[in-house]
Design a protein around this motif. Structure first.
Motif, PDB file in Angstrom:
ATOM      1  N   LYS A   1     -12.180  -7.266   4.376  1.00 24.42           N
ATOM      2  CA  LYS A   1     -10.987  -6.714   4.855  1.00 24.42           C
ATOM      3  C   LYS A   1     -10.016  -6.396   3.486  1.00 24.42           C
ATOM      4  O   LYS A   1      -9.272  -5.428   3.777  1.00 24.42           O
ATOM      5  CB  LYS A   1     -10.322  -7.868   5.521  1.00 24.42           C
ATOM      6  CG  LYS A   1     -10.767  -8.039   7.216  1.00 24.42           C
ATOM      7  CD  LYS A   1      -9.833  -7.163   7.955  1.00 24.42           C
ATOM      8  CE  LYS A   1     -10.058  -6.917   9.578  1.00 24.42           C
ATOM      9  NZ  LYS A   1      -9.605  -5.684   9.979  1.00 24.42           N
TER      10      LYS A   1
ATOM     11  N   LYS B   1      -0.612  -3.200   4.982  1.00 27.40           N
ATOM     12  CA  LYS B   1      -0.554  -1.886   4.733  1.00 27.40           C
ATOM     13  C   LYS B   1       0.972  -1.199   4.926  1.00 27.40           C
ATOM     14  O   LYS B   1       1.159  -0.592   4.187  1.00 27.40           O
ATOM     15  CB  LYS B   1      -1.607  -1.158   5.570  1.00 27.40           C
ATOM     16  CG  LYS B   1      -2.940  -0.677   4.708  1.00 27.40           C
ATOM     17  CD  LYS B   1      -3.982  -0.260   5.848  1.00 27.40           C
ATOM     18  CE  LYS B   1      -3.888   1.271   6.180  1.00 27.40           C
ATOM     19  NZ  LYS B   1      -5.164   1.389   7.088  1.00 27.40           N
ATOM     20  N   ALA B   2       1.388  -1.760   6.076  1.00 25.78           N
ATOM     21  CA  ALA B   2       2.745  -0.915   6.348  1.00 25.78           C
ATOM     22  C   ALA B   2       3.793  -1.252   5.221  1.00 25.78           C
ATOM     23  O   ALA B   2       4.400  -0.514   4.779  1.00 25.78           O
ATOM     24  CB  ALA B   2       3.127  -1.331   7.780  1.00 25.78           C
TER      25      ALA B   2
ATOM     26  N   GLU C   1      -3.069  -4.856   9.004  1.00 24.57           N
ATOM     27  CA  GLU C   1      -2.131  -3.809   9.342  1.00 24.57           C
ATOM     28  C   GLU C   1      -0.591  -3.864   8.717  1.00 24.57           C
ATOM     29  O   GLU C   1      -0.145  -2.863   8.162  1.00 24.57           O
ATOM     30  CB  GLU C   1      -2.150  -3.516  10.784  1.00 24.57           C
ATOM     31  CG  GLU C   1      -3.213  -3.086  11.392  1.00 24.57           C
ATOM     32  CD  GLU C   1      -3.552  -1.695  10.676  1.00 24.57           C
ATOM     33  OE1 GLU C   1      -2.747  -0.540  10.373  1.00 24.57           O
ATOM     34  OE2 GLU C   1      -4.821  -1.477  10.667  1.00 24.57           O
TER      35      GLU C   1
ATOM     36  N   SER D   1      -6.703  -8.689  11.833  1.00 24.41           N
ATOM     37  CA  SER D   1      -6.432  -7.269  11.894  1.00 24.41           C
ATOM     38  C   SER D   1      -5.043  -6.825  11.887  1.00 24.41           C
ATOM     39  O   SER D   1      -4.537  -5.950  11.162  1.00 24.41           O
ATOM     40  CB  SER D   1      -6.976  -6.362  12.846  1.00 24.41           C
ATOM     41  OG  SER D   1      -8.468  -6.871  12.832  1.00 24.41           O
ATOM     42  N   GLU D   2      -4.279  -7.862  12.599  1.00 26.45           N
ATOM     43  CA  GLU D   2      -2.664  -7.476  12.745  1.00 26.45           C
ATOM     44  C   GLU D   2      -2.274  -7.676  11.592  1.00 26.45           C
ATOM     45  O   GLU D   2      -1.113  -6.670  10.844  1.00 26.45           O
ATOM     46  CB  GLU D   2      -2.240  -8.084  13.898  1.00 26.45           C
ATOM     47  CG  GLU D   2      -0.906  -7.851  14.450  1.00 26.45           C
ATOM     48  CD  GLU D   2      -0.120  -8.799  15.203  1.00 26.45           C
ATOM     49  OE1 GLU D   2      -0.854  -9.448  16.205  1.00 26.45           O
ATOM     50  OE2 GLU D   2       0.981  -8.681  15.401  1.00 26.45           O
TER      51      GLU D   2
ATOM     52  N   ILE E   1      -8.466  -2.349   2.575  1.00 25.33           N
ATOM     53  CA  ILE E   1      -7.062  -1.948   2.515  1.00 25.33           C
ATOM     54  C   ILE E   1      -6.570  -1.613   1.088  1.00 25.33           C
ATOM     55  O   ILE E   1      -5.597  -1.191   0.798  1.00 25.33           O
ATOM     56  CB  ILE E   1      -5.897  -2.680   3.220  1.00 25.33           C
ATOM     57  CG1 ILE E   1      -5.749  -3.974   2.431  1.00 25.33           C
ATOM     58  CG2 ILE E   1      -6.186  -3.109   4.607  1.00 25.33           C
ATOM     59  CD1 ILE E   1      -4.707  -4.707   3.007  1.00 25.33           C
TER      60      ILE E   1
END
Lengths: 293, 237
Positions: free
Chosen positions: B199, B181-182, B178, B174-175, B203
């Motif tokens: 997953k 995405k960032a 993230e 998950s990290e 995204i």
């Protein structure tokens, strides 16, 4: 005192092996091949220097530089012509090609310079230094050999660890594909490695012929094999390993010559290699090769 | 507007085996595009062909309108494309910092490199803490971050990521997502290859589904997530 001078001349001989072994180990690390023509580059370098010394009035140091430049170019040419087309071939094909290049160089030298031996003149004079009231005598050649070798090894270590090109060499030796993804030109890096290895071999050739002043087309063969042994001894692919392996080999060889038998010294050297490899197959500083799944 | 990456009918062989049987797809600026499919479908082969590690037998690859089909891999990097390879492939003998710096190998301006380095440290604070550690001693998650940070050092417009979640704990997965995405929100276009289809689709903007060297399905990630055949084959529901 005999012991001390044996050790010192052993270090001198060993540092020559170390310079040659660096070429083997760097090329192995980066191109994953055994360049058996490496020993003959020593011979070509020595012949070039011999020619420059006898046919021109250049000072010895200039002759060494000429020989080194010629060998640097030769090393890159050998790689480009003989090995580069085989980049994706099996390692056996590359090995056989390397042996072919070795014979090609030896026979070309025989054709040009003749099969007979030539008398090489010591490059750094016949002088010597006496220590402990003359109990230990060290020739200038021995001292200069050690100094030049140590300086070259330090420069090489700094180059590998501190420059961008050096780091690129380490990256290519670990993972060619990932290195390309960083924007590293793998072919250029391999070419630079051959250039450095051959330059070191040429200097080693000068130092070797200066201490053991007999030159023939097969001059490079035995020191080449011994330096290869030294590289394996230290852990092939490892740069500090080649340095340690070379110096140890020189010292062991000299000790065996003085205290055991001149005739048996080579047998002892290779015997020790066999024992080391039985106990620690990767050599003194060798890394364990882990296969990626 | 022309797509950032346009792959046109490429065929790639491993010896006599045809690994890609005429693949076409495109990635537009600013998107996250996912390639999903089973093991051996050809996902990694596609990425290797786009970044130049493999060369297609036929077909064409355009990046920013330039034909890069025959450009060697080390030059493609300088055009603004970076690749986070499968299995991370960090340089395990070198320090974390040396690894990161190798990512900026093709860049010259020291100050700008320093700026990017700070950006990477900001994104991955753990890399800063461990900058002097030998990279091979990092944990799997940290190695993945290192591989991503290293790729960002070339200041790419376009990043290809190959199985970034492989072998990581669910929390780390998950990290990592993230962070992807960032990175995308920061203006970098992403092409993502994942076995973790759920997953990846969550995204991605768009996705392509691969089966044994062919694209069998494509569309908006949200639509694919609700597609019955995708659900059955890849989302294990």
């Amino acid at each position: 005192m005999e012991f001390l001078s044996t050790i010192i001349s052993g270090i001198s001989l060993g540092s020559i092996y170390a310079l040659i072994a660096l070429g083997y180990t760097m090329v192995y690390g980066i191109a994953k091949m055994l360049n058996f023509a490496h020993g003959d580059v020593i011979m070509v370098g020595a012949f070039m220097m011999f020619t420059a010394l006898t046919k021109t009035s250049l000072p010895p140091i200039a002759c060494i530089i000429v020989g080194t430049i010629i060998c640097t170019v030769l090393g890159m040419l050998i790689e480009k012509i003989a090995y580069k087309p085989l980049r994706s071939a099996t390692s056996l094909s590359v090995l056989i090609t390397a042996i072919g290049v070795s014979y090609f160089l030896q026979n070309s030298a025989q054709l040009i310079f003749g099969a007979g031996t030539k008398q090489f003149t010591p490059l750094f004079g016949n002088g010597s230094v006496s220590l402990f009231d003359g109990q230990v005598v060290i020739s200038h050649n021995t001292i200069v050999t050690i100094i030049i070798s140590v300086v070259l090894m330090i420069v090489l270590t700094l180059f590998i660890n501190k420059t961008k090109t050096g780091r690129a060499m380490l990256a290519v030796s670990e993972d060619k594909g990932a290195a390309q993804l960083m924007g590293i030109n793998v072919n250029k890096t391999i070419s630079i490695t051959f250039a450095i290895g051959s330059a070191l071999a040429a200097i080693a050739g000068a130092l070797l012929c200066s201490s053991y002043p007999i030159l023939s087309p097969t001059t490079g063969a035995m020191p080449g094999i011994k330096a290869f042994t030294a590289a394996v001894f230290g852990g092939i692919g490892s740069i500090p390993g080649a340095m340690i392996g070379g110096i140890l080999l020189g010292v062991i060889e000299n000790l065996s010559k003085v205290y055991i038998s001149t005739q048996l010294s080579d047998a002892i050297v290779f015997g020790i290699l066999i024992i080391i490899l039985l106990v620690k197959p990767t050599g003194i500083l060798g890394k364990k090769i882990s296969e990626k799944v | 507007m022309a797509p950032l990456l346009q792959v046109d009918n490429i065929e790639v062989y491993y010896g006599v085996i045809k690994a890609l049987k005429g693949i076409s797809f495109e990635v537009n600026k600013g998107e996250i595009v996912a390639l999903i499919g089973a093991n051996g479908a050809g996902k990694t082969t596609i990425l290797h062909t786009v970044t130049g590690l493999l060369k297609p037998k036929t077909g064409k690859i355009l990046f920013k309108g330039n034909d890069i089909t025959k450009v060697p891999a080390h030059k493609i990097v300088t055009m603004g494309m970076a690749h986070v390879p499968e299995g991370r492939r960090i340089f395990s003998q070198l320090s974390v910092l040396d690894n990161i710096k190798l990512g900026a190998f093709t860049r010259k301006d020291k100050e700008e490199i320093e700026e990017t380095l700070n950006y990477v440290y900001e994104r991955f604070p753990r890399l800063k803490e461990r900058k002097n550690q030998i990279a091979g001693t990092l944990s799997g998650g940290e190695q993945q971050m290192l591989a991503m940070g290293r790729a960002l050092m070339s200041k790419p417009e376009f990043v290809l990521m190959d199985e970034p979640s492989m072998g990581l704990s669910p929390l780390l997965v998950s990290e990592i997502f993230e962070i992807i995405k960032a990175i995308n929100e920061n203006g970098t276009t992403v092409l993502l290859v994942e076995q973790n289809a759920k997953k990846a689709l969550s995204i991605a903007d768009r996705a392509y589904v691969l089966e044994t060297g062919n694209i069998v399905l494509s569309g908006d990630a949200k639509d694919l997530m609700n597609d019955e055949s995708v659900k059955k084959a890849y989302l294990s529901e």
